[in-house]
Design a protein around this motif. Structure first.
Motif, PDB file in Angstrom:
ATOM      1  N   LEU A  15       0.834  -1.201   0.000  1.00 21.64           N
ATOM      2  CA  LEU A  15       0.000   0.000   0.000  1.00 21.64           C
ATOM      3  C   LEU A  15       0.872   1.257   0.000  1.00 21.64           C
ATOM      4  O   LEU A  15       0.620   2.200  -0.771  1.00 21.64           O
ATOM      5  N   ALA A  16       1.893   1.269   0.855  1.00 18.69           N
ATOM      6  CA  ALA A  16       2.766   2.451   0.939  1.00 18.69           C
ATOM      7  C   ALA A  16       3.499   2.694  -0.378  1.00 18.69           C
ATOM      8  O   ALA A  16       3.644   3.843  -0.811  1.00 18.69           O
ATOM      9  N   ALA A  17       3.958   1.622  -1.029  1.00 21.32           N
ATOM     10  CA  ALA A  17       4.643   1.776  -2.315  1.00 21.32           C
ATOM     11  C   ALA A  17       3.696   2.305  -3.381  1.00 21.32           C
ATOM     12  O   ALA A  17       4.060   3.170  -4.187  1.00 21.32           O
ATOM     13  N   SER A  18       2.467   1.809  -3.394  1.00 17.08           N
ATOM     14  CA  SER A  18       1.495   2.257  -4.399  1.00 17.08           C
ATOM     15  C   SER A  18       1.151   3.731  -4.207  1.00 17.08           C
ATOM     16  O   SER A  18       0.914   4.446  -5.188  1.00 17.08           O
ATOM     17  N   ARG A  19       1.152   4.203  -2.971  1.00 21.61           N
ATOM     18  CA  ARG A  19       0.857   5.613  -2.707  1.00 21.61           C
ATOM     19  C   ARG A  19       1.989   6.527  -3.199  1.00 21.61           C
ATOM     20  O   ARG A  19       1.801   7.732  -3.318  1.00 21.61           O
ATOM     21  N   GLU A  31      -6.784  -0.099  -5.725  1.00 19.29           N
ATOM     22  CA  GLU A  31      -6.834   1.296  -6.141  1.00 19.29           C
ATOM     23  C   GLU A  31      -5.947   1.444  -7.366  1.00 19.29           C
ATOM     24  O   GLU A  31      -5.452   0.445  -7.908  1.00 19.29           O
ATOM     25  N   ASP A  32      -5.730   2.669  -7.829  1.00 20.15           N
ATOM     26  CA  ASP A  32      -5.080   2.884  -9.124  1.00 20.15           C
ATOM     27  C   ASP A  32      -3.776   2.115  -9.301  1.00 20.15           C
ATOM     28  O   ASP A  32      -3.531   1.526 -10.344  1.00 20.15           O
ATOM     29  N   HIS A  33      -2.910   2.122  -8.301  1.00 20.38           N
ATOM     30  CA  HIS A  33      -1.591   1.528  -8.452  1.00 20.38           C
ATOM     31  C   HIS A  33      -1.401   0.265  -7.618  1.00 20.38           C
ATOM     32  O   HIS A  33      -0.268  -0.211  -7.476  1.00 20.38           O
ATOM     33  N   LEU A  34      -2.464  -0.266  -7.071  1.00 23.84           N
ATOM     34  CA  LEU A  34      -2.336  -1.412  -6.167  1.00 23.84           C
ATOM     35  C   LEU A  34      -3.280  -2.546  -6.552  1.00 23.84           C
ATOM     36  O   LEU A  34      -4.486  -2.335  -6.715  1.00 23.84           O
ATOM     37  N   PHE A  64       0.122   1.948   9.909  1.00 33.12           N
ATOM     38  CA  PHE A  64       1.135   0.946  10.254  1.00 33.12           C
ATOM     39  C   PHE A  64       2.367   1.107   9.371  1.00 33.12           C
ATOM     40  O   PHE A  64       3.509   0.990   9.851  1.00 33.12           O
ATOM     41  N   ALA A  65       2.167   1.394   8.081  1.00 32.04           N
ATOM     42  CA  ALA A  65       3.286   1.604   7.164  1.00 32.04           C
ATOM     43  C   ALA A  65       4.138   2.799   7.592  1.00 32.04           C
ATOM     44  O   ALA A  65       5.363   2.804   7.414  1.00 32.04           O
ATOM     45  N   THR A  66       3.502   3.817   8.179  1.00 27.89           N
ATOM     46  CA  THR A  66       4.249   4.978   8.676  1.00 27.89           C
ATOM     47  C   THR A  66       5.202   4.565   9.794  1.00 27.89           C
ATOM     48  O   THR A  66       6.341   5.046   9.871  1.00 27.89           O
ATOM     49  N   LEU A  67       4.743   3.646  10.649  1.00 31.75           N
ATOM     50  CA  LEU A  67       5.613   3.141  11.713  1.00 31.75           C
ATOM     51  C   LEU A  67       6.757   2.304  11.135  1.00 31.75           C
ATOM     52  O   LEU A  67       7.877   2.345  11.648  1.00 31.75           O
ATOM     53  N   LEU A  68       6.472   1.568  10.069  1.00 36.13           N
ATOM     54  CA  LEU A  68       7.482   0.706   9.477  1.00 36.13           C
ATOM     55  C   LEU A  68       8.581   1.494   8.767  1.00 36.13           C
ATOM     56  O   LEU A  68       9.773   1.212   8.914  1.00 36.13           O
ATOM     57  N   ASP A 101      11.046   5.229   1.206  1.00 36.08           N
ATOM     58  CA  ASP A 101      10.505   4.370   0.169  1.00 36.08           C
ATOM     59  C   ASP A 101      10.511   2.921   0.660  1.00 36.08           C
ATOM     60  O   ASP A 101      11.572   2.362   0.954  1.00 36.08           O
ATOM     61  N   PRO A 102       9.335   2.269   0.749  1.00 34.95           N
ATOM     62  CA  PRO A 102       9.301   0.886   1.245  1.00 34.95           C
ATOM     63  C   PRO A 102       9.955  -0.105   0.306  1.00 34.95           C
ATOM     64  O   PRO A 102      10.266  -1.229   0.707  1.00 34.95           O
TER      65      PRO A 102
END
Length: 376
Positions: free
Chosen positions: A24-28, A66-69, A282-286, A291-292
């Motif tokens: 999700l984080a990468a797609s954003r 979503e668009d990129h995921l 959660f991705a923000t914590l990771l 860039d993930p």
């Protein structure tokens, strides 16, 4: 080129949640991302708040979030039907051929078939460049790499004009189909070992087995030539504020164990992580805004170097392995490395294969094998 990220680790550590949050984080960030799972439990759909397709024609296909995921949960029966071709397709060839008239359903429970199908998918997506990033909820990541290795070994032996005393049983499969699909899987195996393309992110929690399992993982990843680019220590009990997680004793212990490989501590969350909003937090914590898909460790785990004319060395990273646990043997152009309970058949490059194995030494965490031309 498509970036491959294997999210692996111990069961129950939050591996699927990390894979979903990473995708999700990468797609954003605008990266065309697929999160792929081979787990029959359909946990990935649940974490992303999706309902798996119920109609047969939709099972096992990528689902747009979503668009990129996209997410894809491999459905063995559906994927096998697409590749079966009445027992004459690629999968039938790899299973030995002679399966005309056998239905796909009859072989759907073959052990390891999900890994084989996932490897074929990865190859297709990589060749087509359908995605910028594929995050694989891998479980045992070594099964992917080892699966490609096993197929490559079988293909090489089946093609050899001269067989050794230990013969491989002749296959009744169409040789062109068998060699074609074997080449595809060998290409995937090479991608999985390319440190600028593929890496493993290890997810674990803290208990009495954590250090032991991480030592074992590092040794086996090193033997297989797969780059470990990060460790996520999940569900930590907080001792102080969030900012102190980097100084958490468990994080510091693991960081000392893995050296330059980054260790990220994540606190135990007070709620279930389900749906895009919770995954984004959660991705923000990771990744804390980074860039993930980044490569935290890009050094090759296995490589051949030329030392002089007709003198080469093969270097393999084997951390935490003792000298007495390592044994070597040669089979023509293959070097067989045994490290404890794990084994790797290394196909030697063309310029090294004619040379004799003249020595080996374990230097720190590196196994160095020397090859020289025999003098008459």
């Amino acid at each position: 080129m498509t970036r491959l990220l294997l999210v692996a680790g111990s069961g129950g550590a939050g591996r699927t949640t990390v894979a979903a949050a990473t995708g999700l984080a990468a797609s954003r960030r605008g990266q065309r991302t697929l999160v792929l799972s081979v787990d029959a439990s359909r946990d990935l759909s649940g974490v992303l708040g999706q309902v798996p397709p119920t109609l047969p024609e939709g099972r096992g296909l990528p689902v747009r979030i979503e668009d990129h995921l996209h997410l894809q949960e491999l459905d063995i029966a559906s994927e096998l039907k697409r590749r079966w071709s009445e027992g004459r397709g690629e999968v039938a060839a790899l299973l030995g051929g002679g399966l005309e008239g056998v239905t796909a359903e009859e072989v759907a429970l073959t052990p390891g078939l999900e890994v084989l199908l996932a490897l074929l998918l990865l190859g297709e997506y990589s060749r087509a460049r359908t995605y910028d990033l594929i995050v694989i909820d891998a479980g045992d990541a070594l099964r992917f790499v080892g699966g490609a290795d096993a197929v490559g070994w079988y293909a090489r032996r089946s093609r050899a004009p001269k067989q050794s005393a230990r013969r491989v049983r002749p296959s009744r499969a169409n040789p062109e189909v068998l060699h074609g699909v074997s080449d595809k899987l060998m290409d995937v195996g090479a991608l999985l070992r390319a440190p600028t393309v593929t890496s493993v992110r290890w997810v674990t929690t803290h208990d009495h087995r954590t250090e032991q399992s991480l030592r074992r993982a590092r040794a086996t990843f090193g033997l297989q030539g797969v780059a470990l680019d990060g460790v996520i220590l999940n569900r930590l009990a907080l001792v102080g504020e969030d900012a102190a997680l980097a100084r958490h004793p468990s994080v510091e212990n693991l960081q000392h164990l893995v050296g330059s490989i980054p260790v990220t501590g994540v606190a135990l969350q007070g709620r279930d992580i389900v749906g895009e909003e919770a995954l984004e937090a959660f991705a923000t914590l990771l990744y804390r805004g980074e860039d993930p898909a980044r490569l935290g460790s890009t050094h090759p785990s296995l490589g051949v170097g030329k030392q002089a004319v007709d003198v080469y060395t093969l270097e393999v990273q084997l951390p935490f392995v003792r000298k007495e646990e390592v044994s070597l043997s040669r089979r023509e152009a293959e070097l067989v490395i045994q490290a404890g309970a794990f084994r790797r058949n290394v196909l030697l490059p063309r310029m090294v294969a004619p040379l004799a194995t003249t020595g080996a030494s374990l230097e720190g965490d590196r196994l160095v094998v020397e090859f020289k031309k025999e003098r008459v």
